[in-house]
Design a protein around this motif. Structure first.
Motif, mmCIF file in Angstrom:
data_model
loop_
_atom_site.group_PDB
_atom_site.id
_atom_site.type_symbol
_atom_site.label_atom_id
_atom_site.label_comp_id
_atom_site.label_asym_id
_atom_site.label_seq_id
_atom_site.Cartn_x
_atom_site.Cartn_y
_atom_site.Cartn_z
ATOM 1 N N TRP A 427 0.726 -1.659 -0.050
ATOM 2 C CA TRP A 427 -0.088 0.246 -0.142
ATOM 3 C C TRP A 427 0.941 1.009 0.006
ATOM 4 O O TRP A 427 0.251 1.991 0.066
ATOM 5 N N TRP A 430 1.516 1.860 -3.507
ATOM 6 C CA TRP A 430 0.647 2.431 -4.544
ATOM 7 C C TRP A 430 -0.093 3.853 -4.119
ATOM 8 O O TRP A 430 -0.089 4.434 -4.256
ATOM 9 N N TRP A 434 -0.434 7.626 -6.106
ATOM 10 C CA TRP A 434 -1.703 8.753 -5.689
ATOM 11 C C TRP A 434 -0.707 10.154 -5.260
ATOM 12 O O TRP A 434 -1.684 10.731 -5.894
ATOM 13 N N SER A 471 -6.541 -2.937 -5.882
ATOM 14 C CA SER A 471 -6.334 -0.813 -7.058
ATOM 15 C C SER A 471 -5.218 -1.472 -7.589
ATOM 16 O O SER A 471 -5.520 -0.073 -7.557
ATOM 17 N N ALA A 482 -9.485 -6.139 -11.548
ATOM 18 C CA ALA A 482 -10.048 -5.812 -10.607
ATOM 19 C C ALA A 482 -11.340 -6.051 -9.777
ATOM 20 O O ALA A 482 -11.770 -6.632 -8.913
#
Length: 484
Positions: A427, A430, A434, A471, A482
């Motif tokens: 995460w 990821w 973002w 994601s 997804a």
């Protein structure tokens, strides 16, 4: 022509699977397949020796039936003993531990297979067993008696998936010192049930009368609650807690070190958790051996919550109780009892501390997420690092995200089989995409993808790992994957 009636029979069912099978396959598929084939051959031989029959053996599962529940349990004991010898010859990360569940129940027999709740209950009991352990139903237990040189630990009435009524369950204790013993059970024997029922009715009448008298004349006043105005220090914005020294109930002053050690371990661990203020050991241990009220402790130390407990050691087993009290309301927020074997004192302290910390996190800070973060590792230090990393990650800025990534990497170094740590690490990659704080979005997405796949290989039922994978597919515009 009348429809053919299903063939039913009462039979003993043995259900077994491998603990951590997905992790083993993720680490080395070929070695895992070789080991499980060899172990399954051993199990099949022992099942046939005990008059049993293998009904199904796919993946890491094995289903067998026996005409006698005594034969089924005897076979399970022999299987676990034999597989333990073989596992001792393997590196720890290669060992293959089977969990076994046994039930005596009614099944439908069709061709070479069996169906019904009798089978389903055996499978659910298998899920209650530990790696290398055996869990049996109450119906099986009642038919065995003392026919086998093993002991039993009563687990109570267990509510299991897709089974209407709770299942009375027992762990089989293989150690010789437990032979013939039943730990934790206090039920009337079958021949005594009528007298027990009559006695229970009389007791209920007496108790009801006594309670009415007590409630009217002798009922103690409700627990005194703490006053915010009398607090020595103002309450902080985050949950504040004092851990009182756990009381040594063993009757042996030499065991003080163990009860003190539990208290100190909890204080140390809590001090490492985010979102919580914890009173230092020196302050709370000033109450050791004193009869103090919860509201007094709360007011003198300036805390809202108080954790108290006790430790009782008997032979090689220890019982630890703990309860969390809200001093401002007098309510018990949470209470639990832990019964454990005293094999490794430090590992036991870590295990109990981790359970208590998780329960308190659920009640006071991050909710049910705490249980999710706790699964998959026995290392208290690793779990605490993940909690620290998650708190930084939730700030959603590049600097704290980078710090969180380092902490998750440290957690993986401590326990390379901790699926949650890989998920949280993924995460951070990821979120870099973002936040647009990565020099190479393509590399960050690939690292997030690899972390998700590794986490799923270790624990294929971890929801956050699938969330991460979804994601990744979403950001790559692979929408069908997804959704899947």
């Amino acid at each position: 022509m009348a429809e053919e009636r299903a063939k039913r029979k009462l039979t003993a069912i043995l259900s077994a699977d491998v603990k951590g099978y997905s992790r083993l396959m993720g680490d080395d598929e070929e070695a895992t397949v070789r080991t499980i084939n060899a172990y399954r051959e051993v199990m099949t031989g022992l099942i046939e020796e005990q008059n049993g029959r293998v009904v199904d053996a796919k993946g890491d599962n094995l289903l067998a039936q026996f005409p006698s529940v005594v034969d089924a349990v005897r076979c399970a004991v022999e299987i676990q003993k034999e597989l333990k010898v073989r596992n001792d010859e393997l590196p720890e990360n290669k060992r293959m531990e089977f969990r076994i569940g046994i039930n005596l129940g009614d099944v439908i027999e069709e061709r070479d297979t069996i169906y019904g709740d009798g089978v389903n209950i055996a499978a659910r009991l298998e899920g209650l067993a530990e790696g290398g352990g055996i869990c049996i139903s109450g119906t099986a237990f009642d038919h065995i008696g003392k026919k086998l040189p093993v002991g039993y630990e009563y687990l109570g009435e267990q509510t299991v998936k897709n089974i209407e009524k709770p299942v009375r369950s027992y762990n089989v204790l293989l150690e010789p010192e437990y032979a013939g013993e039943v730990i934790g059970e206090d039920r009337p024997k079958p021949r005594q049930w009528r007298w027990a029922a009559l006695a229970s009715a009389v007791v209920l009448i007496v108790v009801a009368g006594a309670f009415a008298i007590w409630n009217f004349y002798f009922r103690p006043p409700p627990m005194e609650v703490a006053s915010v105005e009398k607090m020595a220090f103002p309450l902080p914005d985050k949950p504040s807690i004092a851990v009182l020294p756990f009381e040594n109930m063993s009757g042996d002053p030499k065991q003080e070190y163990f009860s003190d050690g539990i208290s100190e371990e909890i204080i140390t661990a809590l001090s490492k958790t985010p979102k919580m203020l914890v009173i230092a050991r020196n302050s709370t241990f000033s109450y050791k051996g004193k009869a103090v009220k919860v509201n007094q402790v709360a007011e003198e130390l300036g805390v809202r919550y108080v954790l108290e407990g006790s430790v009782r050691k008997a032979g090689e087993r220890v019982r630890i109780t703990a309860q969390l009290i809200d001093a401002l309301t007098g309510h018990h927020l949470w209470a639990e009892r832990y019964d454990k074997d005293l094999k490794d004192i430090f590992a036991l302290q870590d295990d109990i501390t981790k359970k208590i910390i998780t329960a308190m996190q659920v009640k006071l800070t991050i909710g049910e997420n705490a249980r999710l973060f706790a699964r998959g590792t026995e290392s208290l230090e690793t779990y605490l690092r993940v909690l620290q990393g998650v708190e930084l990650y939730w700030h959603y800025n590049s600097e704290d995200n980078s710090k969180a990534r380092q902490i998750f990497e440290q957690a993986i170094e401590l326990d390379p089989y901790y699926a949650v740590a890989y998920t949280r690490l993924g995460w951070t990659h990821w979120i870099d995409v973002w936040l647009k704080s990565t020099k190479s979005p393509r590399d960050s997405i690939m690292q997030a993808f690899q972390s998700a796949k590794k986490a799923i290989a270790l624990d294929d039922s971890l929801p956050t790992a699938y969330g991460l994978l979804a994601s990744v597919y979403l950001i790559k515009r692979q929408h069908e994957r997804a959704i899947s």
